[in-house]
Motif scaffolding. Structure first.
Motif, PDB file in Angstrom:
ATOM      1  N   SER A 125       0.847  -1.193   0.000  1.00 46.41           N
ATOM      2  CA  SER A 125       0.000   0.000   0.000  1.00 46.41           C
ATOM      3  C   SER A 125       0.881   1.242   0.000  1.00 46.41           C
ATOM      4  CB  SER A 125      -0.915   0.003   1.234  1.00 46.41           C
ATOM      5  OG  SER A 125      -1.860  -1.046   1.172  1.00 46.41           O
ATOM      6  N   GLY A 165      -2.874   5.576   0.897  1.00 44.51           N
ATOM      7  CA  GLY A 165      -3.680   5.272   2.064  1.00 44.51           C
ATOM      8  C   GLY A 165      -3.022   5.694   3.358  1.00 44.51           C
ATOM      9  N   GLN A 225      -6.448  -1.070   1.923  1.00 43.69           N
ATOM     10  CA  GLN A 225      -7.794  -1.636   2.026  1.00 43.69           C
ATOM     11  C   GLN A 225      -7.725  -3.160   1.988  1.00 43.69           C
ATOM     12  OE1 GLN A 225     -10.529   0.208  -0.779  1.00 43.69           O
ATOM     13  NE2 GLN A 225      -9.323   2.101  -0.761  1.00 43.69           N
ATOM     14  N   ASN A 226      -8.239  -3.800   3.011  1.00 43.14           N
ATOM     15  CA  ASN A 226      -8.120  -5.254   3.111  1.00 43.14           C
ATOM     16  C   ASN A 226      -8.787  -5.981   1.948  1.00 43.14           C
ATOM     17  OD1 ASN A 226      -6.662  -4.957   5.439  1.00 43.14           O
ATOM     18  ND2 ASN A 226      -8.329  -5.525   6.821  1.00 43.14           N
ATOM     19  N   ARG A 241      -8.914  -5.040  -1.078  1.00 37.90           N
ATOM     20  CA  ARG A 241      -8.030  -4.967  -2.243  1.00 37.90           C
ATOM     21  C   ARG A 241      -6.852  -5.922  -2.106  1.00 37.90           C
ATOM     22  NH1 ARG A 241      -7.572   1.241  -4.378  1.00 37.90           N
ATOM     23  NH2 ARG A 241      -6.147   0.166  -5.811  1.00 37.90           N
ATOM     24  N   SER A 294      -4.525  -7.231   7.239  1.00 32.72           N
ATOM     25  CA  SER A 294      -4.435  -7.601   5.824  1.00 32.72           C
ATOM     26  C   SER A 294      -3.852  -8.998   5.666  1.00 32.72           C
ATOM     27  CB  SER A 294      -3.609  -6.574   5.048  1.00 32.72           C
ATOM     28  OG  SER A 294      -2.276  -6.497   5.518  1.00 32.72           O
TER      29      SER A 294
END
Length: 384
Positions: free
Chosen positions: A9, A12, A52-53, A55, A80
């Motif tokens: 990531s 974010g 975002q988990n 994703r 995640s």
């Protein structure tokens, strides 16, 4: 050609950390592919998860299901990792997880190259107790990393005459931290153990420093903030007015004074001249790629069972020092250190391991009581 998924990531709430991890992985890929002694050529494939988990899960399903990959390096948060783990189990693939974490997990489908709890939170707790700090305030982001690390810190303090004054949480990425700052000022703990991540951590440290300055409080000396995650890549996010004087327990700092680390820092700066200093998050990804390449070469096979069978034979001279993966629990032997952050965005190492420390993810054999010399003294030494 060995395809390797990269799942981070860079956007974010913890984007600075994700960028460092991706950069560390890519530097290692380039080194492996340029090494004439390596018979393995890596083909990196990157997916942006943006913190975002869902994703992360979609990326794992695409990598393993549609593309047929067997090895993916990625994830930062434990939430995640836990979300994607069933996907790796379904497709019998390996997640190379390059992040310090809270422990209490062992999976046949994960190789852990970041620090286990006995390599970060236990040394930090004992360091603070030895300095005479007993009264602690626990503040963190509301997910498993914070919950479990707070539990370990609370247990160690209780065993050794310390106390937790309060425990509070905010959602991941929450930047409205004023209530937490005022709680700290009201309770005046000996130290704060922060498990905030990303933007929440940066805002908390900035606001706490500003309020303490207003009140004439020498915050680093009178109410130090400690962490097991604060890294160089984040100090620039905090800013020079508030990033100095914090204590971080980690296995790597860019200021480590060895030729191996100086060479790596130089390579990092050449490759990423505008990205700031290297960090533990970057190094854990770098280690994961190099160990993966060596294990695949030794196995002569991409299948996870073949790679895992050779994992215990791999040795790698990492920037933090020589490391290896424990074949019993697939966590990595590492070099615990404690650093104090500086306004210039680096750390002074104030305590360092004298030897390689075996990972103990379940704290099975790690003593938590400070009886006499205690568990830390045999392998940690003060740095002059």
């Amino acid at each position: 050609m060995v395809p390797v998924g990269l799942m981070f990531s860079c956007q974010g709430p913890y984007g600075a950390l994700g960028r460092a991890m991706l950069d560390g992985a890519m530097l290692a890929v380039e080194e492996v592919n340029a090494d004439p002694d390596q018979t393995v050529e890596l083909q990196p494939r990157f997916v942006e998860a943006a913190g975002q988990n869902d994703r992360y899960v979609a990326a794992a399903q695409d990598f393993l299901g549609r593309q047929g990959l067997k090895h993916v390096v990625g994830c930062y948060t434990s939430s995640s990792r836990k979300e994607v783990l069933p996907v790796f189990e379904k497709y019998d693939a390996l997640l190379w997880y390059p992040s310090h974490y809270e422990g209490f997990e062992t999976s046949e489908n994960v190789v852990y190259t970041g620090a286990s709890p006995n390599q970060h939170v236990v040394p930090l707790a004992h360091f603070m107790l030895r300095q005479g700090y007993r009264r602690c305030l626990l503040l963190g982001s509301n997910y498993i990393w914070a919950w479990e690390n707070h539990r370990i810190m609370r247990d160690i303090l209780a065993r050794n005459g310390g106390a937790v004054l309060a425990e509070r949480y905010l959602p991941v990425g929450e930047t409205r931290v004023g209530e937490m700052v005022e709680l700290a000022l009201k309770m005046r703990p000996d130290f704060i153990y922060s498990t905030f991540i990303g933007d929440s951590a940066y805002c908390f440290l900035r606001m706490l420093r500003a309020r303490c300055t207003e009140l004439g409080i020498d915050q680093p000396r009178e109410m130090p903030v400690t962490s097991c995650s604060l890294a160089e890549s984040e100090l620039n996010q905090i800013g020079p007015e508030a990033c100095g004087g914090h204590l971080s327990s980690s296995v790597y700092f860019s200021s480590i004074d060895t030729q191996r680390n100086r060479d790596w820092v130089a390579a990092w700066n050449r490759r990423y001249p505008g990205n700031g200093p290297s960090s533990a998050d970057a190094e854990a990804s770098y280690i994961a790629i190099h160990i993966l390449a060596r294990a695949v070469r030794m196995a002569g096979d991409l299948r996870p069972d073949a790679v895992l069978s050779r994992l215990g034979d791999v040795r790698f001279d990492a920037p933090q020092g020589p490391v290896r993966v424990d074949p019993e629990n697939r966590h990595t032997w590492l070099w615990p250190r404690i650093g104090r952050s500086r306004p210039d965005g680096s750390f002074d190492v104030v305590q360092a391991a004298a030897r390689l420390v075996r990972p103990d993810p379940y704290l099975v054999w790690e003593p938590l009581d400070m009886d006499g010399a205690g568990p830390v003294a045999p392998y940690l030494q003060l740095v002059k």
